[in-house]
Motif scaffolding. Sequence first.
Motif, PDB file in Angstrom:
ATOM      1  N   GLY B 127      43.742  34.638  38.927  1.00 36.61           N
ATOM      2  CA  GLY B 127      42.807  35.707  38.595  1.00 36.61           C
ATOM      3  C   GLY B 127      42.579  36.613  39.791  1.00 36.61           C
ATOM      4  O   GLY B 127      42.577  37.837  39.675  1.00 36.61           O
ATOM      5  N   ALA B 131      43.608  40.507  40.008  1.00 37.78           N
ATOM      6  CA  ALA B 131      42.554  41.476  40.288  1.00 37.78           C
ATOM      7  C   ALA B 131      42.950  42.337  41.486  1.00 37.78           C
ATOM      8  O   ALA B 131      42.741  43.541  41.500  1.00 37.78           O
ATOM      9  CB  ALA B 131      41.248  40.752  40.560  1.00 37.78           C
ATOM     10  N   ARG B 132      43.572  41.709  42.479  1.00 38.22           N
ATOM     11  CA  ARG B 132      43.977  42.457  43.661  1.00 38.22           C
ATOM     12  C   ARG B 132      44.990  43.541  43.276  1.00 38.22           C
ATOM     13  O   ARG B 132      45.001  44.634  43.811  1.00 38.22           O
ATOM     14  CB  ARG B 132      44.608  41.493  44.655  1.00 38.22           C
ATOM     15  N   LEU B 133      45.851  43.207  42.292  1.00 43.16           N
ATOM     16  CA  LEU B 133      46.815  44.204  41.832  1.00 43.16           C
ATOM     17  C   LEU B 133      46.218  45.075  40.726  1.00 43.16           C
ATOM     18  O   LEU B 133      46.927  45.878  40.126  1.00 43.16           O
ATOM     19  CB  LEU B 133      48.073  43.516  41.305  1.00 43.16           C
ATOM     20  N   ARG B 134      44.943  44.858  40.451  1.00 40.82           N
ATOM     21  CA  ARG B 134      44.254  45.575  39.370  1.00 40.82           C
ATOM     22  C   ARG B 134      45.014  45.475  38.054  1.00 40.82           C
ATOM     23  O   ARG B 134      45.229  46.449  37.353  1.00 40.82           O
ATOM     24  CB  ARG B 134      44.068  47.055  39.746  1.00 40.82           C
ATOM     25  N   ASP B 136      44.932  44.022  34.444  1.00 42.91           N
ATOM     26  CA  ASP B 136      43.951  43.490  33.505  1.00 42.91           C
ATOM     27  C   ASP B 136      44.661  42.589  32.500  1.00 42.91           C
ATOM     28  O   ASP B 136      44.960  42.998  31.392  1.00 42.91           O
ATOM     29  CB  ASP B 136      43.248  44.648  32.795  1.00 42.91           C
ATOM     30  N   ARG B 186      51.436  51.671  45.347  1.00 49.17           N
ATOM     31  CA  ARG B 186      50.186  51.442  46.042  1.00 49.17           C
ATOM     32  C   ARG B 186      50.203  50.042  46.658  1.00 49.17           C
ATOM     33  O   ARG B 186      49.838  49.847  47.822  1.00 49.17           O
ATOM     34  CB  ARG B 186      49.029  51.562  45.034  1.00 49.17           C
TER      35      ARG B 186
ATOM     36  N   PRO C   6      42.951  45.917  49.020  1.00 49.71           N
ATOM     37  CA  PRO C   6      41.835  46.535  48.302  1.00 49.71           C
ATOM     38  C   PRO C   6      41.586  45.781  47.007  1.00 49.71           C
ATOM     39  O   PRO C   6      42.512  45.535  46.235  1.00 49.71           O
ATOM     40  CB  PRO C   6      42.340  47.956  48.034  1.00 49.71           C
ATOM     41  N   THR C   7      40.366  45.389  46.799  1.00 45.69           N
ATOM     42  CA  THR C   7      40.076  44.627  45.598  1.00 45.69           C
ATOM     43  C   THR C   7      39.858  45.580  44.432  1.00 45.69           C
ATOM     44  O   THR C   7      39.213  46.613  44.561  1.00 45.69           O
ATOM     45  CB  THR C   7      38.820  43.782  45.802  1.00 45.69           C
ATOM     46  N   GLY C   8      40.423  45.230  43.322  1.00 44.40           N
ATOM     47  CA  GLY C   8      40.385  46.108  42.163  1.00 44.40           C
ATOM     48  C   GLY C   8      39.046  46.077  41.459  1.00 44.40           C
ATOM     49  O   GLY C   8      38.098  45.417  41.877  1.00 44.40           O
ATOM     50  N   THR C  10      38.493  45.014  38.334  1.00 42.52           N
ATOM     51  CA  THR C  10      38.262  43.816  37.538  1.00 42.52           C
ATOM     52  C   THR C  10      38.023  42.644  38.479  1.00 42.52           C
ATOM     53  O   THR C  10      38.856  42.337  39.308  1.00 42.52           O
ATOM     54  CB  THR C  10      39.485  43.487  36.679  1.00 42.52           C
ATOM     55  N   THR C  11      36.910  42.016  38.353  1.00 47.31           N
ATOM     56  CA  THR C  11      36.673  40.855  39.196  1.00 47.31           C
ATOM     57  C   THR C  11      37.317  39.638  38.563  1.00 47.31           C
ATOM     58  O   THR C  11      37.487  39.579  37.354  1.00 47.31           O
ATOM     59  CB  THR C  11      35.163  40.588  39.334  1.00 47.31           C
TER      60      THR C  11
END
Lengths: 347, 511, 340
Positions: B127, B131-134, B136, B186, C6-8, C10-11
């Motif tokens: 998770g 999240a770090r790679l955004r 979802d 990115r 960089p934290t996105g 979505t947690t």
Amino acid sequence: MGTLRESLGERLRRSPLVLPAAALLVLLLVNVVVTPGFLALRVVDGHLFGSVVDILKNGAPTALIALGMTLVVATRGIDLSVGATVAIAGSVACTWIAGASDPTDPGTALVGIVLALGLALVLGAWNGLLVAAFGIQPIIATLVLMTAGRGLAMLITDGQIITVANPLFAELGGGFLLGLPVAVVVAAVMFAAVALLTRRTALGLLIESVGVNPTASRLSGVRARGIVWGGYVFAALCAGVAGLMISSNVTAADANNAGLWIELDAILAVVIGGTLLTGGRYSIGGTLLGALILQTLTTTVYTAGIPPEVSLVFKAAVIIVVFLLQAEKVRALLHRRRPVGERVATP
Amino acid sequence: MPEPVVAMRGIEIGFPGVKALDGVDFRLLPGEVHALMGENGAGKSTLIKALTGVYGLDGGTVTVRGEPAVFSGPAAAQAAGIATVYQEVNLCPNLSVAENILLGREPRRPVWQGGRIDRRGVRRRAGELLARLRLDVDPDSALGEHPLAVQQLVAIARAVDLEADVLILDEPTSSLDATEVAELFRIVRGLRADGVAVLFVSHFIDQVYEIADRVTILRNGRLVGEHLVAELPRLDMVAKMVGHELAVLADLDREPAAEVAGDPTVTPVLAARGIGRGGAIEPADLDVRPGEVVGLAGLLGSGRTELVRLLFGADRPDAGSLQVRGRPVRLRGPHAAVAEGIAFCSEDRKGEGVVGDLTVRDNIVLALQARRGWARRIPRRTADELVARWISALDIRPADPDALLRNLSGGNQQKCLLARWLITEPRLLILDEPTRGIDVGAKAQIQQLVAELAGDGLGVVFVSAELEEVVRLSDRVAVLRDRRKVGELPRADASVGRVMELIASGGGHLA
Amino acid sequence: MTATMPTGTTTPAASAARSRSWRPSRRLVPTLATFVLFVALFAGGSLRYDGFFSGQVLLNLFVDNAFLIVLAVGMTFVILTGGIDLSVGSVVALSGVLSAKLLAAGWAPVPVMLLVLVLGTALGLAMGAVIHYLDVQPFVVTLAGMFLARGLCYVVSVESIPIRDPLFTAFATGAVYLPGTELYVSPSVLVALAVVAIAAYVLACTRFGRGVYAVGGSSHSAMLMGLPVARIRVGVYAISGFCSALGGLLFAFYALSGYSLAAVGTELDAIAATVIGGTLLSGGVGLVAGSLLGVLVLGLIQTVISFEGTLSSWWTKIVIGVLLLAFVVLQRVIVRGGPR
């Protein structure tokens, strides 16, 4: 890249038939050494007798089944149910003949044979339906009939061994035609027919193409399903004929034991003959050699005075040696090292 | 200049009959994005596989962080901090997303607690990475449920989690759309800032100029040169890759088939009315007239492949009708389409086109033979003549009809597949991404060929992810978005910008 | 990679929370269907025949099929990687014959058991090594193994050899009563259930186990992901070999003899049980618990047919064939219904 002109020796080394042919020769040599009269042939009443004839005759059913199996394997399939089909074909023919008003009438035998082969075709069509139309894996699709088929045969014979005394029917397994056993003639004719059909028509190309890449073949307009289906139907037909030979040879139908494990022998014959179970390139001649090797091996074990119990160990040993020699990796080790890797991931 | 983290010297690898790599030097510095460029068959993949130990070396040395290194396989390379993300998603579709990210290095309970996999830890760690790679994505969902683009990003998440200081991206962008490529870049920039050395293989020159610091160019298994990207003009890069000045691409301004394009009085070779298939493509109309090139433009997942598969009968439509030369037909499968004179090159060349273990000759005659039926074999002499003619017409190399097709390069395989169809003298040729993943030279040849064929009166449906290519070649461009045909532009109005507008007007990008 | 990213938006907590909503996986459907079938068969039998609805009938399914349960567990490992092991029936017979022969020759029972287990594992290991390193198809290699093991049986003894060793007979006649009841099982059942439990744990909770699923999902990917594919592929055949040998011992306890022709065709039963239990023959999907259920269903069918009395034994084969068909078609529907 096998591009281009190779020396004769190079081509010979690459030919898939060399190994099985050599293996067969070695086996025959062993026999000649152990039994000096091994190759001798006698003519009695215009019929040919001798160890070699016996090998051909006893090997005919397995060779026939292996022939059908070759086409199935070439299209990436496998048919485990042929043994059950052998039992069913024999059971149908014998039950019909034994139950007829005149069990010795040639007409009765013919009807029985037609019934048996007809049912075999239906069973083949069933396998083809599961594999080609429903897309079920061949091993498991034919496992269904392998399991249930012997039960069906028992159902037909009511669990009894059915003996028949029909002269025409007995000819198929025990008779002679042109001096040769009928079984050998039938098998030879079927081999020749398939070899001709696949060479002289485009069937060979289309079968190989479907075996190598079914999707690409379909998208090129090849009726891949029909070809796969046809393979199973033909394999079942071969099994039906073999079943008739086997039951005719002993003039009885034994639903429990007729053709037991013959599918495994047939698959072995196909693989020993150089056809890969992954489909694609196949060799009818190789399959014939493979079947002869297996039968000669069995005969050798007997003539060499090796206790028959041990024959399976020998069979296993020979199979292992042949497979190891065929395995690409071993060949590479023996000849020259090749890069590991790049096995194409099969979908 | 800092010490290279990877240095390869004099690498030699041979395959039967081919020298795949011939004395290639390569070095990778920490904190750089290093592009590896070359035509297909130049040896890019081979070089990567040599580095990661998939292939054994026939010659040369590899040093990693100054130490000589010979890896027995990807596992060993990974242990030494070299992670790879491949073009084809190499994950296990049957396992969950979280498991795929952490497979082989799952957090475990301490030994005194049994040493078993800490499932909660796996889910949490995955998770975090997602999240770090955004991204979802539900870590518990099965990987196979997601589209390929998402699977590719999951593969990158996996690589990011490796304690790697070398990350190899082998054509990672070929199945990503623009937004996803931006996402990826990115992430790559972040990694570069952390001092990771990124080896980036791509066919997209724009992307190389966007992301890479240096570039190594290979040609025919040999090193052409190593350059700073900023100091290498684009034309020079292309010239170095193909080895000769290549003006063909720019020159291809073919005469439009203006007289038939959109002319309702000319009977179309193929007319589709409201043809569609649930979940794949909404009902759409499409006409193709003789001598006309109709382009299909749209992003990955827009339904372009799904639409052309319906036109060929590769999938069954559940709505609509087809007319071939004014006659209504129902295509019960590809064989029926072939009988109607329709030809189709799939986008999935390896899986749905190439019959690898057969020879070039057998591959080329396959469709014609299938149409004639199994009983009427093409006589050997006729086949030889036809095959020889097309091998020379399309410049297929090696020009050996007995070579196995799988041993040819991607571009030459594609030409063989084109030959397979042209030999059947089709009236309609459907090409789904015929130029994807092949080198610039072959690409130009194929585009030229399409133009010529249309000039000879063939109807062509041309699908490509590269909008410029579609616009340049087509008489009309049909635009698809979100599994729906959203418009059709005649040649006069068709420009990359206009097509983009149509694609973008709906907002959504990936189905 | 140690640096911060960089934290996105979505947690992790959010996505984890979203994942909590449990939905039954489509892939569990065949196993659930097997369970339903088992219950239905048992209920049907109980309604139709007197004396069917008893705990002991249920427990006898375990007693009579303990060895098959162990075989099916080994087979599950192999099939999960996309392979197949045809040698298990022959190895069962070989283990039995060898034990009987050695015991008759005066060996102590424990060394005999250990030797048999080591031999079975070694045979599996050898087959796995050939399959993996020489790249020969599992079907062919284990077929050769099947012939080899069966042939070795005949070499050891053609005749059936009775077993009179006290430890073996203790295993055979021993009864473990369920606390507070008249119901009992044989010690073999406990062994079989222990094997099931260990196997389930290994598959679900160890890296090796997850690796088995990964190899079955895509062997090529697993290799590129850096998993020890060689160890896994060879390992599953070794496990299957061990299970076959153990199954052979349990079978020897059950039959109290060693016979070369014993357990012919058992490999098919093991494969059928595994498939009926929901394991995909193409690999990557399946549960040990499913295979256990599969064995119980096969056993239950036999029980029903013997209770019926008028039905001949060959109906068992036909019914198993039909069941196989049903489950194969079910799997096919599920796989095809899923996303590509």
